[in-house]
Design a protein around this motif. Structure first.
Motif, PDB file in Angstrom:
ATOM      1  N   GLY A  36       5.623  -8.295  -2.507  1.00 38.98           N
ATOM      2  CA  GLY A  36       6.192  -7.168  -3.543  1.00 38.98           C
ATOM      3  C   GLY A  36       5.278  -5.635  -3.306  1.00 38.98           C
ATOM      4  N   LYS A  37       4.286  -5.585  -2.964  1.00 40.13           N
ATOM      5  CA  LYS A  37       3.579  -4.682  -2.988  1.00 40.13           C
ATOM      6  C   LYS A  37       3.754  -4.139  -1.600  1.00 40.13           C
ATOM      7  CE  LYS A  37      -1.162  -3.121  -3.377  1.00 40.13           C
ATOM      8  NZ  LYS A  37      -2.545  -3.517  -3.563  1.00 40.13           N
ATOM      9  N   ALA A  38       4.006  -5.049  -0.449  1.00 41.65           N
ATOM     10  CA  ALA A  38       4.425  -4.496   0.879  1.00 41.65           C
ATOM     11  C   ALA A  38       5.870  -3.977   0.950  1.00 41.65           C
ATOM     12  CB  ALA A  38       4.413  -5.713   1.796  1.00 41.65           C
ATOM     13  N   VAL A  39       6.730  -4.335   0.183  1.00 42.97           N
ATOM     14  CA  VAL A  39       8.308  -3.549   0.063  1.00 42.97           C
ATOM     15  C   VAL A  39       8.253  -2.639  -0.841  1.00 42.97           C
ATOM     16  CG1 VAL A  39       9.044  -5.939   1.167  1.00 42.97           C
ATOM     17  CG2 VAL A  39       9.217  -5.407  -1.407  1.00 42.97           C
ATOM     18  N   ALA A  40       7.492  -2.522  -1.753  1.00 41.02           N
ATOM     19  CA  ALA A  40       7.519  -1.302  -2.727  1.00 41.02           C
ATOM     20  C   ALA A  40       7.281   0.176  -1.866  1.00 41.02           C
ATOM     21  CB  ALA A  40       6.245  -1.341  -3.630  1.00 41.02           C
ATOM     22  N   PRO A  41       8.229   1.090  -2.156  1.00 42.12           N
ATOM     23  CA  PRO A  41       8.130   2.204  -1.551  1.00 42.12           C
ATOM     24  C   PRO A  41       7.012   3.092  -2.062  1.00 42.12           C
ATOM     25  CG  PRO A  41       9.470   2.303  -3.663  1.00 42.12           C
ATOM     26  CD  PRO A  41       9.236   0.961  -3.347  1.00 42.12           C
ATOM     27  N   GLY A  42       6.584   3.767  -0.909  1.00 40.47           N
ATOM     28  CA  GLY A  42       5.390   4.856  -1.227  1.00 40.47           C
ATOM     29  C   GLY A  42       4.036   3.805  -0.856  1.00 40.47           C
ATOM     30  N   ASP A  43       2.936   4.898  -1.437  1.00 36.98           N
ATOM     31  CA  ASP A  43       1.550   4.252  -1.437  1.00 36.98           C
ATOM     32  C   ASP A  43       1.271   3.535  -2.700  1.00 36.98           C
ATOM     33  OD1 ASP A  43      -0.845   3.789  -0.418  1.00 36.98           O
ATOM     34  OD2 ASP A  43      -1.744   5.666  -1.095  1.00 36.98           O
ATOM     35  N   ARG A  44       1.392   2.089  -2.520  1.00 35.95           N
ATOM     36  CA  ARG A  44       0.966   1.216  -3.565  1.00 35.95           C
ATOM     37  C   ARG A  44      -0.475   0.636  -3.610  1.00 35.95           C
ATOM     38  NH1 ARG A  44       3.994   4.232  -6.782  1.00 35.95           N
ATOM     39  NH2 ARG A  44       6.024   4.437  -5.914  1.00 35.95           N
ATOM     40  N   ASP A  45      -1.278   1.051  -2.557  1.00 38.55           N
ATOM     41  CA  ASP A  45      -2.624   0.607  -2.634  1.00 38.55           C
ATOM     42  C   ASP A  45      -3.341   0.855  -3.602  1.00 38.55           C
ATOM     43  OD1 ASP A  45      -1.623  -1.077  -0.293  1.00 38.55           O
ATOM     44  OD2 ASP A  45      -2.265   0.543   1.024  1.00 38.55           O
ATOM     45  N   ASN A  46      -2.957   1.502  -4.581  1.00 36.96           N
ATOM     46  CA  ASN A  46      -4.140   1.995  -5.547  1.00 36.96           C
ATOM     47  C   ASN A  46      -4.089   1.159  -6.674  1.00 36.96           C
ATOM     48  OD1 ASN A  46      -1.395   2.781  -6.210  1.00 36.96           O
ATOM     49  ND2 ASN A  46      -2.077   4.935  -6.913  1.00 36.96           N
ATOM     50  N   ILE A  47      -3.790  -0.110  -6.838  1.00 38.08           N
ATOM     51  CA  ILE A  47      -3.672  -0.860  -7.942  1.00 38.08           C
ATOM     52  C   ILE A  47      -4.651  -1.978  -7.459  1.00 38.08           C
ATOM     53  CG2 ILE A  47      -1.470  -0.155  -8.838  1.00 38.08           C
ATOM     54  CD1 ILE A  47      -0.392  -2.938  -7.954  1.00 38.08           C
ATOM     55  N   PRO A  48      -5.565  -2.734  -8.508  1.00 40.02           N
ATOM     56  CA  PRO A  48      -6.301  -3.625  -8.222  1.00 40.02           C
ATOM     57  C   PRO A  48      -5.677  -5.046  -7.692  1.00 40.02           C
ATOM     58  CG  PRO A  48      -6.490  -2.973 -10.426  1.00 40.02           C
ATOM     59  CD  PRO A  48      -5.513  -2.368  -9.775  1.00 40.02           C
ATOM     60  N   VAL A  49      -6.314  -5.765  -7.130  1.00 40.66           N
ATOM     61  CA  VAL A  49      -5.689  -7.027  -6.525  1.00 40.66           C
ATOM     62  C   VAL A  49      -5.251  -7.713  -7.695  1.00 40.66           C
ATOM     63  CG1 VAL A  49      -6.440  -9.298  -5.376  1.00 40.66           C
ATOM     64  CG2 VAL A  49      -7.400  -7.040  -4.349  1.00 40.66           C
ATOM     65  N   TRP A  50      -6.082  -7.861  -8.747  1.00 42.26           N
ATOM     66  CA  TRP A  50      -5.699  -8.931  -9.886  1.00 42.26           C
ATOM     67  C   TRP A  50      -4.530  -8.324 -10.486  1.00 42.26           C
ATOM     68  CZ3 TRP A  50      -4.880  -7.179 -14.603  1.00 42.26           C
ATOM     69  CH2 TRP A  50      -5.487  -5.979 -14.951  1.00 42.26           C
ATOM     70  N   LEU A  51      -4.359  -7.229 -10.595  1.00 47.32           N
ATOM     71  CA  LEU A  51      -2.771  -6.714 -10.946  1.00 47.32           C
ATOM     72  C   LEU A  51      -1.633  -6.837  -9.966  1.00 47.32           C
ATOM     73  CD1 LEU A  51      -1.730  -5.123 -13.367  1.00 47.32           C
ATOM     74  CD2 LEU A  51      -2.058  -2.932 -12.414  1.00 47.32           C
ATOM     75  N   THR A  52      -2.007  -6.980  -8.864  1.00 49.47           N
ATOM     76  CA  THR A  52      -0.982  -7.498  -7.888  1.00 49.47           C
ATOM     77  C   THR A  52      -0.704  -8.820  -7.886  1.00 49.47           C
ATOM     78  OG1 THR A  52      -1.854  -5.657  -6.146  1.00 49.47           O
ATOM     79  CG2 THR A  52      -0.498  -7.628  -5.509  1.00 49.47           C
ATOM     80  N   ILE A  53      -1.465  -9.739  -8.307  1.00 51.24           N
ATOM     81  CA  ILE A  53      -1.375 -11.072  -8.638  1.00 51.24           C
ATOM     82  C   ILE A  53      -0.707 -10.988  -9.732  1.00 51.24           C
ATOM     83  CG2 ILE A  53      -2.363 -13.199  -8.954  1.00 51.24           C
ATOM     84  CD1 ILE A  53      -4.670 -12.383  -6.933  1.00 51.24           C
ATOM     85  N   VAL A  54      -0.931 -10.476 -11.001  1.00 56.21           N
ATOM     86  CA  VAL A  54      -0.229 -10.626 -12.179  1.00 56.21           C
ATOM     87  C   VAL A  54       1.246 -10.274 -12.026  1.00 56.21           C
ATOM     88  CG1 VAL A  54       0.055  -9.878 -14.316  1.00 56.21           C
ATOM     89  CG2 VAL A  54      -2.134 -10.635 -13.757  1.00 56.21           C
ATOM     90  N   CYS A  55       1.469  -9.160 -11.402  1.00 59.48           N
ATOM     91  CA  CYS A  55       2.872  -8.468 -10.829  1.00 59.48           C
ATOM     92  C   CYS A  55       3.486  -9.651  -9.928  1.00 59.48           C
ATOM     93  CB  CYS A  55       3.018  -7.472 -10.103  1.00 59.48           C
ATOM     94  SG  CYS A  55       2.336  -5.803 -11.083  1.00 59.48           S
ATOM     95  N   GLY A  56       2.709 -10.386  -9.191  1.00 62.25           N
ATOM     96  CA  GLY A  56       3.320 -11.615  -8.628  1.00 62.25           C
ATOM     97  C   GLY A  56       3.764 -12.687  -9.262  1.00 62.25           C
ATOM     98  N   ILE A  57       3.086 -12.950 -10.168  1.00 65.01           N
ATOM     99  CA  ILE A  57       3.277 -14.099 -11.172  1.00 65.01           C
ATOM    100  C   ILE A  57       4.397 -13.692 -12.104  1.00 65.01           C
ATOM    101  CG2 ILE A  57       2.362 -15.832 -12.934  1.00 65.01           C
ATOM    102  CD1 ILE A  57      -0.432 -15.396 -11.582  1.00 65.01           C
ATOM    103  N   VAL A  58       4.546 -12.790 -12.756  1.00 60.57           N
ATOM    104  CA  VAL A  58       5.466 -12.264 -13.487  1.00 60.57           C
ATOM    105  C   VAL A  58       6.699 -12.209 -12.906  1.00 60.57           C
ATOM    106  CG1 VAL A  58       6.393 -10.568 -15.056  1.00 60.57           C
ATOM    107  CG2 VAL A  58       3.797 -11.314 -15.078  1.00 60.57           C
TER     108      VAL A  58
END
Length: 102
Positions: A19-41
């Motif tokens: 999801g982070k890879a296909v999100a538009p723009g520069d989305r590398d500014n959120i922590p890894v744990w939040l990326t995982i939470v976004c993936g689970i949800v």
């Protein structure tokens, strides 16, 4: 129970990073744990939305929300990734760390 938690974390990690890879723009500014939470949800919400719209395939009697078709359900996974991408964009906007260069 422990197996379910481990699988959820693994799937959430994969879906979150996709999801982070296909999100538009520069989305590398959120922590890894939040990326995982976004993936689970995203995995849960994407599965629910897919099931609510399309239901269970006719060739899969007795299927439920997590077993909508026989074999790998690529469309359901695509919905999960798209929901995770939206959540990554929202999380980045809400909690994003700014990268300002001086």
């Amino acid at each position: 129970m422990l197996g379910t938690i481990i699988v959820t974390l693994i799937v959430g990690t994969i879906i979150g990073f996709l999801g982070k890879a296909v999100a538009p723009g520069d989305r590398d500014n959120i922590p890894v744990w939040l990326t995982i939470v976004c993936g689970i949800v995203g995995a849960f919400v994407g599965s629910y939305i897919y099931y609510a719209i399309f239901g269970v395939a006719e060739n899969n009697p007795g299927g439920d929300m997590y077993d909508t078709s026989k074999g790998i359900d690529w469309w359901r996974h695509l919905w999960q990734i798209m929901v995770a991408a939206v959540l990554v964009v929202i999380a980045s906007g809400v909690t994003g760390r700014s990268r300002t260069r001086v």
